[in-house]
Structure formats: C-alpha cells, structure tokens
Design a protein around this motif. Structure first.
Motif, PDB file in Angstrom:
ATOM      1  N   MET A 245      28.347  16.338  71.413  1.00  0.00           N
ATOM      2  CA  MET A 245      28.575  17.600  72.426  1.00  0.00           C
ATOM      3  C   MET A 245      29.960  17.449  72.976  1.00  0.00           C
ATOM      4  O   MET A 245      30.650  18.600  72.819  1.00  0.00           O
ATOM      5  CB  MET A 245      27.626  17.545  73.575  1.00  0.00           C
ATOM      6  CG  MET A 245      26.275  17.862  73.159  1.00  0.00           C
ATOM      7  SD  MET A 245      24.915  17.891  74.526  1.00  0.00           S
ATOM      8  CE  MET A 245      24.578  16.396  74.914  1.00  0.00           C
TER       9      MET A 245
ATOM     10  N   VAL B 280      24.436  11.602  70.558  1.00  0.00           N
ATOM     11  CA  VAL B 280      24.401  12.987  70.669  1.00  0.00           C
ATOM     12  C   VAL B 280      25.331  13.252  71.719  1.00  0.00           C
ATOM     13  O   VAL B 280      25.940  14.837  71.827  1.00  0.00           O
ATOM     14  CB  VAL B 280      22.991  13.538  71.340  1.00  0.00           C
ATOM     15  CG1 VAL B 280      22.628  14.632  71.934  1.00  0.00           C
ATOM     16  CG2 VAL B 280      22.043  13.109  70.396  1.00  0.00           C
TER      17      VAL B 280
ATOM     18  N   ALA C  28      23.886  20.830  69.206  1.00  0.00           N
ATOM     19  CA  ALA C  28      24.355  20.366  70.191  1.00  0.00           C
ATOM     20  C   ALA C  28      25.142  21.442  71.188  1.00  0.00           C
ATOM     21  O   ALA C  28      25.695  22.383  70.583  1.00  0.00           O
ATOM     22  CB  ALA C  28      25.806  19.300  69.578  1.00  0.00           C
TER      23      ALA C  28
END
Length: 86
Positions: A28, A24, A64
């Motif tokens: 981002m 994750v 995100a």
C-alpha cells in the motif's frame, strides 16, 4: 523518480517480507507513492519470503488501497529497524 525509488529499495532492505501485515502495508505504501510502477520493486522484495507466491502477490497488489497508507509509513517501519532516511 530515481531518488525515491532508491530510498524505497534501501528502506525495504530493513524490513522483512515474511510478516504478512507488513508485506501488505509495504504494498500500500509503495503503491501510494509510485502507483502501479512500484509493483516490480515490491514484488522483487517480496520474493525474499519463504512463503512467496506470485499469484498471491499479484492479487494483493491489485487490491492494495493506496489511499490508506503513505510512503512515510514504509520509511517509519524501516527506521524502526535501523534505516537512516537522511
């Protein structure tokens, strides 16, 4: 843009895609640098994970928050695993 894309691809080679929080975080970081154009790079890297799920990847990318983490975080994480940014 090719130089940064090449650096991102090289950095991703030093980061495993199986750790969900790092996965994750990478989304981002890449999204903060490349916007939605970075999805293909991130998704390609993500597919190395045994638990890869295309639907989940699209959902994570869509949500995100690119303002939370910069590309510097991705490079730092890769350097922790032997990536040479220079």
């Amino acid at each position: 843009m090719s130089d940064i894309v090449d650096k991102i691809r090289a950095a991703l080679g030093h980061i495993g895609s199986d750790n969900r929080s790092q996965w994750v975080e990478a989304a981002m970081a890449i999204k903060s640098e490349l916007g939605d154009a970075g999805f293909e790079i991130w998704d390609e890297w993500s597919q190395a994970s045994k638990s890869y799920n295309a639907k989940s990847a699209k959902s994570v990318w869509r949500t995100a928050n690119a303002s939370k983490i910069s590309i510097g975080t991705l490079f730092w994480r890769a350097q922790q695993n032997g990536f040479d940014l220079s």
